[in-house]
Design a protein around this motif. Structure first.
Motif, short mmCIF file in Angstrom:
data_model
loop_
_atom_site.label_atom_id
_atom_site.label_comp_id
_atom_site.label_asym_id
_atom_site.label_seq_id
_atom_site.Cartn_x
_atom_site.Cartn_y
_atom_site.Cartn_z
N LEU A 49 0.83 -1.20 0.00
CA LEU A 49 0.00 0.00 0.00
C LEU A 49 0.87 1.26 0.00
O LEU A 49 0.61 2.20 -0.76
CB LEU A 49 -0.92 -0.03 1.22
N ILE A 50 1.90 1.28 0.84
CA ILE A 50 2.81 2.44 0.89
C ILE A 50 3.47 2.66 -0.46
O ILE A 50 3.51 3.79 -0.98
CB ILE A 50 3.88 2.25 1.98
N GLN A 51 3.99 1.60 -1.04
CA GLN A 51 4.66 1.72 -2.34
C GLN A 51 3.69 2.20 -3.42
O GLN A 51 4.04 3.02 -4.28
CB GLN A 51 5.27 0.38 -2.72
N GLY A 52 2.45 1.65 -3.39
CA GLY A 52 1.46 2.06 -4.38
C GLY A 52 1.09 3.53 -4.27
O GLY A 52 0.94 4.23 -5.27
N LEU A 53 0.94 4.01 -3.04
CA LEU A 53 0.62 5.43 -2.84
C LEU A 53 1.76 6.31 -3.31
O LEU A 53 1.54 7.35 -3.95
CB LEU A 53 0.32 5.70 -1.37
N ARG A 54 2.98 5.92 -3.01
CA ARG A 54 4.13 6.73 -3.43
C ARG A 54 4.24 6.79 -4.95
O ARG A 54 4.63 7.82 -5.51
CB ARG A 54 5.41 6.15 -2.83
N ALA A 55 3.88 5.70 -5.60
CA ALA A 55 3.93 5.67 -7.08
C ALA A 55 2.65 6.22 -7.70
O ALA A 55 2.55 6.30 -8.92
CB ALA A 55 4.17 4.24 -7.56
N ARG A 56 1.68 6.55 -6.85
CA ARG A 56 0.38 7.06 -7.31
C ARG A 56 -0.27 6.09 -8.31
O ARG A 56 -0.78 6.49 -9.35
CB ARG A 56 0.50 8.46 -7.90
N MET A 57 -0.27 4.82 -7.96
CA MET A 57 -0.95 3.83 -8.78
C MET A 57 -2.44 3.85 -8.48
O MET A 57 -2.87 4.26 -7.40
CB MET A 57 -0.36 2.45 -8.54
N GLU A 58 -3.23 3.41 -9.43
CA GLU A 58 -4.69 3.43 -9.24
C GLU A 58 -5.19 2.16 -8.57
O GLU A 58 -6.11 2.22 -7.74
CB GLU A 58 -5.39 3.65 -10.59
N ASP A 59 -4.65 1.02 -8.92
CA ASP A 59 -5.03 -0.24 -8.30
C ASP A 59 -3.80 -1.10 -8.13
O ASP A 59 -2.95 -1.18 -9.04
CB ASP A 59 -6.05 -1.01 -9.17
N ILE A 60 -3.69 -1.76 -6.99
CA ILE A 60 -2.58 -2.66 -6.77
C ILE A 60 -3.11 -4.02 -6.32
O ILE A 60 -4.17 -4.12 -5.70
CB ILE A 60 -1.58 -2.12 -5.72
N TYR A 61 -2.37 -5.07 -6.66
CA TYR A 61 -2.76 -6.45 -6.37
C TYR A 61 -1.61 -7.13 -5.63
O TYR A 61 -0.83 -7.87 -6.22
CB TYR A 61 -3.10 -7.19 -7.66
N PRO A 62 -1.50 -6.88 -4.33
CA PRO A 62 -0.37 -7.44 -3.58
C PRO A 62 -0.42 -8.97 -3.51
O PRO A 62 -1.47 -9.56 -3.28
CB PRO A 62 -0.53 -6.84 -2.18
N GLY A 63 0.74 -9.59 -3.69
CA GLY A 63 0.86 -11.03 -3.51
C GLY A 63 0.62 -11.83 -4.77
O GLY A 63 -0.04 -11.37 -5.71
N GLY A 64 1.15 -13.04 -4.78
CA GLY A 64 1.05 -13.90 -5.95
C GLY A 64 -0.37 -14.32 -6.27
O GLY A 64 -0.75 -14.40 -7.45
N MET A 65 -1.17 -14.59 -5.25
CA MET A 65 -2.55 -14.99 -5.51
C MET A 65 -3.33 -13.88 -6.20
O MET A 65 -4.01 -14.11 -7.21
CB MET A 65 -3.25 -15.39 -4.22
N ALA A 66 -3.23 -12.68 -5.67
CA ALA A 66 -4.00 -11.56 -6.23
C ALA A 66 -3.59 -11.26 -7.66
O ALA A 66 -4.44 -11.09 -8.54
CB ALA A 66 -3.82 -10.32 -5.35
N SER A 67 -2.28 -11.17 -7.89
CA SER A 67 -1.82 -10.86 -9.25
C SER A 67 -2.20 -11.97 -10.22
O SER A 67 -2.56 -11.72 -11.37
CB SER A 67 -0.31 -10.61 -9.26
N GLY A 68 -2.14 -13.22 -9.74
CA GLY A 68 -2.50 -14.34 -10.60
C GLY A 68 -3.98 -14.34 -10.94
O GLY A 68 -4.37 -14.59 -12.08
N VAL A 69 -4.82 -14.05 -9.94
CA VAL A 69 -6.26 -14.01 -10.18
C VAL A 69 -6.61 -12.87 -11.12
O VAL A 69 -7.41 -13.03 -12.05
CB VAL A 69 -7.03 -13.89 -8.85
N PHE A 70 -6.02 -11.70 -10.88
CA PHE A 70 -6.31 -10.55 -11.75
C PHE A 70 -5.94 -10.85 -13.19
O PHE A 70 -6.71 -10.58 -14.12
CB PHE A 70 -5.54 -9.32 -11.25
#
Length: 503
Positions: free
Chosen positions: A454-475
């Motif tokens: 979450l911290i990294q995503g906010l710093r990069a001003r990303m719109e949606d992030i999917y932390p972890g292998g499960m989330a990125s794989g499902v997305f």
């Protein structure tokens, strides 16, 4: 020799094909692995030549039926693709019955037509191929001009023509509706379908994606396009770039004044700690019972400030907004998960509580702090969602439904808060090792990992992030094959559903 395409059409079925234009036999081979009814090789607008077409048909013909759209209606072009092994022929730009009769002559061996004998594939077993080819090969002509629409009934009546195939984009240009289609275009399309049916013939249409194909199939079209090789490569490539795109602007975390709802939970407490490490000036830690925050706030009493906050209680939300007027970063983390299925005894009560907390609670807090964020320069807002917002897990069915609502709300907040300069980010992890996921036995990530992401995503001003292998794989899986992910998740059934099914 029996053509499955003809058999399916005769039985009233619908052919679902993949459309190949890139001229790559390797891509065609990959398309064939999905085993569509056929693969259509586009010679008219595609990058195929005779050698690549022959090679590609050889690769796919044991997995699916090869079909080809010829370059034009000439005898040479038609003979060329049939000799390469096409078992269905689609001929472009046929405007009259006379042209349709010429197509039949070019596509049929004597005595029905004048096709010349030869070609590598027909000669593999010419004694069997030649006597059966006239009945085996599907012959279709494309209706894609105003003239062709006017002559559709006469074209459909030509013996040897099996199908009228609508080219919607050229048709739109011809009747003056491109790039919008609209009622005039749809009326022309439907008139072709009607003409084909009146003549006892089938009708197909180019469809740019599978959901549109399903709609056309329901209307009575018997040949539709499920996937298009250029789009399969081009669109995911665009999407990947958009998803990874970062924004610019002041650091949303360093020196920020943050409010974290549900800060007494496993993820919420780790978010508060991560914000502290990242240089936030102050973190309001919200919880329904402030006593539950003692261990957390003791870490840094000067920066971690306990706040009584029940996101389902309007008075509590209003009081928190009054007590925290300097907030520049709102983290909507509070949530609840019943971990039960739709048909549990408490199913409706669970669903109401999950929607009240996960969706309506987030909405209430976001509304309360919208003017505060605006006054403090816009800042940021992050919603803790879940990857199950994209595909339901029956083990926690109503929870997943509430998170799907929250994902939609996050998109609305992003649109409406953009004008005041508030950056909105969705956080969609997979299963996290907290008390909220006791029945899920799959891969789980640690709460600290979600907080750091979450911290990294906010710093990069990303719109949606999917932390972890499960989330990125499902997305990724949902983007490529949503039904496959739905099927995988359906295996995670709550115990009471299994018991009732057995009973």
């Amino acid at each position: 020799m029996s053509n499955p395409l003809k058999e399916k059409l005769a039985a009233g079925g619908c052919i679902g094909c993949h459309w190949a234009t890139l001229g790559s036999p390797s891509v065609a081979e990959l398309l064939a692995e999905s085993e569509p009814d056929c693969i259509l090789f586009d010679m008219q607008h595609g990058l195929w030549d005779r050698a690549s077409l022959e090679y590609a048909i050889g690769l796919v013909r044991h997995k699916t039926i090869p079909a080809v759209r010829s370059v034009d209606a000439s005898d040479y072009a038609i003979g060329h693709v049939l000799d390469a092994g096409a078992r269905a022929l689609i001929v472009p730009m046929v405007d009259t019955a006379e042209q349709a009769r010429a197509v039949v002559r070019a596509a049929k061996y004597p005595p029905m037509g004048g096709r010349s004998g030869g070609g590598t594939r027909p000669m593999l077993d010419y004694k069997s191929y030649i006597p059966n080819a006239n009945d085996d090969i599907v012959v279709a002509v494309m209706i894609e001009t105003a003239t062709a629409v006017a002559n559709a009934a006469e074209i459909a009546a030509v013996p040897g023509i099996d199908m009228l195939f609508v080219g919607p984009f050229d048709l739109a240009m011809s009747i003056g509706t491109f790039p919008d289609f609209g009622p005039k275009h749809e009326a022309a399309v439907q008139s072709v379908l009607t003409a084909a049916k009146a003549a006892g013939k089938t009708c197909g249409i180019f469809t740019p994606y599978a959901s549109f194909a399903a709609d056309r199939r329901a209307q009575g079209f018997q040949w539709v396009v499920l996937a298009y090789d250029q789009a399969l490569i081009q669109e995911p490539a665009k999407g990947a770039v958009k998803h990874a795109r970062t924004g610019t602007g002041p650091d949303l975390v360093k020196d920020a004044v943050a409010l974290v709802s549900g800060a007494n939970g496993g993820i919420g407490s780790e978010i508060a700690r991560a914000l502290l490490r990242a240089g936030a000036a102050k973190i309001y830690c919200g919880a329904r019972h402030v006593d539950s925050l003692r261990l957390l706030t003791a870490v840094a009493p000067d920066k971690l400030v306990p706040v009584q906050l029940d996101v389902t209680d309007p008075a509590s939300v209003a009081a928190a907004a009054g007590a925290c007027p300097d907030v520049s970063l709102l983290i909507n983390n509070a949530g609840w998960n019943s971990n039960e299925g739709v048909f549990s005894g408490n199913g409706l009560d669970n669903a109401r509580r999950e929607m009240e907390t996960n969706y309506l609670g987030t909405l209430a807090l976001s509304r309360a702090f919208q003017p505060i964020l605006a006054k403090n320069g816009g800042g940021g807002l992050a919603n803790l969602i879940s990857v199950v917002a994209h595909s339901n897990v029956p083990l926690m069915a109503t929870y997943a439904a509430s998170k799907a609502a929250l994902l939609s709300l996050t998109q609305a907040l992003r649109a409406e808060l953009r004008k005041q300069g508030t950056h909105v980010m969705g956080v969609l992890p997979g299963a996290v090792d907290t008390p909220m996921t006791p029945g899920f036995e799959g891969m789980k990530m640690r709460p600290q990992q979600v907080a750091e992401a979450l911290i990294q995503g906010l710093r990069a001003r990303m719109e949606d992030i999917y932390p972890g292998g499960m989330a990125s794989g499902v997305f990724n899986g949902v983007a490529l094959d949503a039904k496959a992910i739905e099927g995988d998740f359906a295996n995670y059934l709550p115990a009471e559903t299994t018991v009732r099914a057995k009973a």
